[in-house]
Scaffold this motif. Structure first.
Motif, PDB file in Angstrom:
ATOM      1  N   SER A 233     -18.217  -7.298   4.360  1.00  0.00           N
ATOM      2  CA  SER A 233     -17.757  -7.030   3.005  1.00  0.00           C
ATOM      3  C   SER A 233     -16.565  -7.928   2.671  1.00  0.00           C
ATOM      4  O   SER A 233     -15.919  -8.479   3.576  1.00  0.00           O
ATOM      5  CB  SER A 233     -17.352  -5.561   2.870  1.00  0.00           C
ATOM      6  OG  SER A 233     -16.200  -5.289   3.655  1.00  0.00           O
TER       7      SER A 233
ATOM      8  N   ASP B 288      -6.075  -4.450  -1.043  1.00  0.00           N
ATOM      9  CA  ASP B 288      -6.606  -3.623  -2.120  1.00  0.00           C
ATOM     10  C   ASP B 288      -7.741  -4.351  -2.838  1.00  0.00           C
ATOM     11  O   ASP B 288      -8.085  -5.494  -2.509  1.00  0.00           O
ATOM     12  CB  ASP B 288      -5.492  -3.235  -3.096  1.00  0.00           C
ATOM     13  CG  ASP B 288      -4.760  -4.446  -3.668  1.00  0.00           C
ATOM     14  OD1 ASP B 288      -5.384  -5.523  -3.806  1.00  0.00           O
ATOM     15  OD2 ASP B 288      -3.558  -4.326  -3.981  1.00  0.00           O
ATOM     16  N   ALA B 289      -8.311  -3.680  -3.826  1.00  0.00           N
ATOM     17  CA  ALA B 289      -9.482  -4.230  -4.529  1.00  0.00           C
ATOM     18  C   ALA B 289      -9.147  -5.515  -5.268  1.00  0.00           C
ATOM     19  O   ALA B 289      -9.986  -6.418  -5.378  1.00  0.00           O
ATOM     20  CB  ALA B 289     -10.036  -3.184  -5.499  1.00  0.00           C
ATOM     21  N   GLN B 290      -7.932  -5.627  -5.795  1.00  0.00           N
ATOM     22  CA  GLN B 290      -7.551  -6.829  -6.526  1.00  0.00           C
ATOM     23  C   GLN B 290      -7.433  -8.035  -5.601  1.00  0.00           C
ATOM     24  O   GLN B 290      -7.786  -9.150  -5.968  1.00  0.00           O
ATOM     25  CB  GLN B 290      -6.225  -6.603  -7.243  1.00  0.00           C
ATOM     26  CG  GLN B 290      -5.781  -7.778  -8.106  1.00  0.00           C
ATOM     27  CD  GLN B 290      -4.489  -7.495  -8.846  1.00  0.00           C
ATOM     28  OE1 GLN B 290      -3.902  -6.427  -8.700  1.00  0.00           O
ATOM     29  NE2 GLN B 290      -4.052  -8.458  -9.641  1.00  0.00           N
ATOM     30  N   GLN B 291      -6.964  -7.818  -4.374  1.00  0.00           N
ATOM     31  CA  GLN B 291      -6.803  -8.919  -3.433  1.00  0.00           C
ATOM     32  C   GLN B 291      -8.136  -9.504  -2.980  1.00  0.00           C
ATOM     33  O   GLN B 291      -8.204 -10.695  -2.644  1.00  0.00           O
ATOM     34  CB  GLN B 291      -6.005  -8.449  -2.213  1.00  0.00           C
ATOM     35  CG  GLN B 291      -4.534  -8.193  -2.478  1.00  0.00           C
ATOM     36  CD  GLN B 291      -3.824  -7.654  -1.255  1.00  0.00           C
ATOM     37  OE1 GLN B 291      -3.977  -6.491  -0.887  1.00  0.00           O
ATOM     38  NE2 GLN B 291      -3.051  -8.499  -0.600  1.00  0.00           N
TER      39      GLN B 291
ATOM     40  N   THR C 293     -13.640  -7.084   1.831  1.00  0.00           N
ATOM     41  CA  THR C 293     -12.450  -6.540   2.504  1.00  0.00           C
ATOM     42  C   THR C 293     -12.436  -6.928   3.969  1.00  0.00           C
ATOM     43  O   THR C 293     -11.387  -7.318   4.513  1.00  0.00           O
ATOM     44  CB  THR C 293     -12.423  -5.012   2.367  1.00  0.00           C
ATOM     45  OG1 THR C 293     -12.337  -4.660   0.977  1.00  0.00           O
ATOM     46  CG2 THR C 293     -11.226  -4.418   3.089  1.00  0.00           C
TER      47      THR C 293
ATOM     48  N   SER D 200     -11.040  -9.273  -4.822  1.00  0.00           N
ATOM     49  CA  SER D 200     -11.943  -9.471  -5.952  1.00  0.00           C
ATOM     50  C   SER D 200     -12.291 -10.951  -6.090  1.00  0.00           C
ATOM     51  O   SER D 200     -11.431 -11.830  -5.970  1.00  0.00           O
ATOM     52  CB  SER D 200     -11.284  -8.972  -7.240  1.00  0.00           C
ATOM     53  OG  SER D 200     -12.070  -9.295  -8.371  1.00  0.00           O
TER      54      SER D 200
ATOM     55  N   SER E  53       0.831  -1.185   0.000  1.00  0.00           N
ATOM     56  CA  SER E  53       0.000   0.000   0.000  1.00  0.00           C
ATOM     57  C   SER E  53       0.874   1.246   0.000  1.00  0.00           C
ATOM     58  O   SER E  53       1.997   1.237   0.508  1.00  0.00           O
ATOM     59  CB  SER E  53      -0.903   0.002   1.233  1.00  0.00           C
ATOM     60  OG  SER E  53      -0.123  -0.048   2.407  1.00  0.00           O
TER      61      SER E  53
ATOM     62  N   ARG F 191      -9.339 -15.535  -1.537  1.00  0.00           N
ATOM     63  CA  ARG F 191     -10.315 -15.052  -2.519  1.00  0.00           C
ATOM     64  C   ARG F 191     -11.363 -16.119  -2.805  1.00  0.00           C
ATOM     65  O   ARG F 191     -12.548 -15.804  -2.999  1.00  0.00           O
ATOM     66  CB  ARG F 191      -9.603 -14.631  -3.803  1.00  0.00           C
ATOM     67  CG  ARG F 191      -8.723 -13.407  -3.651  1.00  0.00           C
ATOM     68  CD  ARG F 191      -7.955 -13.074  -4.918  1.00  0.00           C
ATOM     69  NE  ARG F 191      -8.832 -12.879  -6.042  1.00  0.00           N
ATOM     70  CZ  ARG F 191      -8.881 -13.690  -7.097  1.00  0.00           C
ATOM     71  NH1 ARG F 191      -8.089 -14.752  -7.172  1.00  0.00           N
ATOM     72  NH2 ARG F 191      -9.703 -13.436  -8.086  1.00  0.00           N
TER      73      ARG F 191
END
Length: 272
Positions: free
Chosen positions: A183, A135-138, A185, A140, A43, A212
């Motif tokens: 969520s 992050d968003a990719q982790q 996250t 998704s 990050s 994921r």
């Protein structure tokens, strides 16, 4: 060759070989931990302004339990090394700041907005590092294996949260909360930091790809209908049928007792 055999017979040679082996293992371990820590610290660095604002928020709302320097007190644990991920999970789910000290902090509406939560996380991370917010990719679920996620969830999570994430009771007044509102996250952060009675599932035990997959399974269960009516924790038709059977049998027993009482002949007067 005889010179080497002679050296091996000496005790010093054995100690030297052992020391060399320990050095090699230490170097390999250091290289592995550096690679994993660099992946966690992907990050962007926080600005000093955000850290200072986070410290002001911490001093006003958190220091009474966690200490002025987050070193911990008898009312709250130390947050040095907890990381921004732990802060984001606890504060975004409304579990912190806690109104009172109890066995379990339940989910509530958050007190702070997203920017303030990030600033609190930046301050805590500045004290001793720790897991960063994914992050968003982790998190998704695109391309994730839901079937494998179900197997991993059943193996590692279902014992406490139930096989569909409906939650369950634990000992000493604690409970495994339902995952219906969490969520992606927050689910990832919970596995990464181990809040409350939950164990930590680091990348060494459950790698990011497997995390994921688990998230994809949890999200998928929320879309499944309940054709039988009430879900009752979504534990299947056997449990639902058992509840209906016990409830129905109890009702029939009460009806039978009431009919028997109403039809019972009164005892004649003067009899003992």
């Amino acid at each position: 060759m005889s010179w080497i055999n002679a050296r091996r017979r000496r005790p010093v040679a054995g100690y030297a070989a052992l020391l060399l082996g320990l050095v090699v293992v230490g170097l390999l371990y250091g290289a592995f931990t550096r690679s994993s820590s660099s992946a966690q610290a992907s990050s962007p660095p926080a600005s000093q302004s955000d850290i200072n604002t986070g410290k002001d928020l911490f001093d006003a709302t958190c220091s009474s339990c966690h200490g002025l320097d987050a070193q911990g007190t008898s009312q709250g644990p130390s947050l040095i090394g907890a990381g921004a991920a732990a802060v984001n999970f606890q504060v975004s789910t409304g579990r912190m700041p806690a109104k009172e000290v109890g066995a379990e902090n339940e989910r509530k509406p958050p007190v702070f907005n997203a920017q303030q939560i990030a600033q609190l996380g930046d301050y805590v991370a500045s004290l001793g590092g720790g897991p960063a917010v994914p992050d968003a990719q982790q998190v998704s679920t695109s391309g994730a294996n839901t079937g494998l996620g179900e197997q991993l969830f059943s193996t590692n999570c279902a014992q406490c949260h139930g096989f569909a994430g409906a939650g369950g009771a634990l000992t000493y007044g604690k409970d495994a909360p339902p995952l219906t509102e969490a969520s992606p996250t927050q689910i990832y952060e919970a596995m990464l930091t181990g809040p409350e009675a939950m164990p930590v599932f680091g990348d060494g035990s459950i790698n990011p790809s497997a995390k994921r997959d688990i998230i994809a399974y949890i999200v998928a269960t929320r879309k499944e209908p309940n054709p039988g009516g009430f879900s009752l924790g979504r534990t299947g038709p056997v449990t639902e049928g058992l509840v209906v059977f016990l409830g129905g049998m109890g009702f029939l027993v009460l009806i039978a007792m009431w009919i028997t009482y109403k039809r019972r002949d009164p005892r004649p007067q003067g009899t003992e």
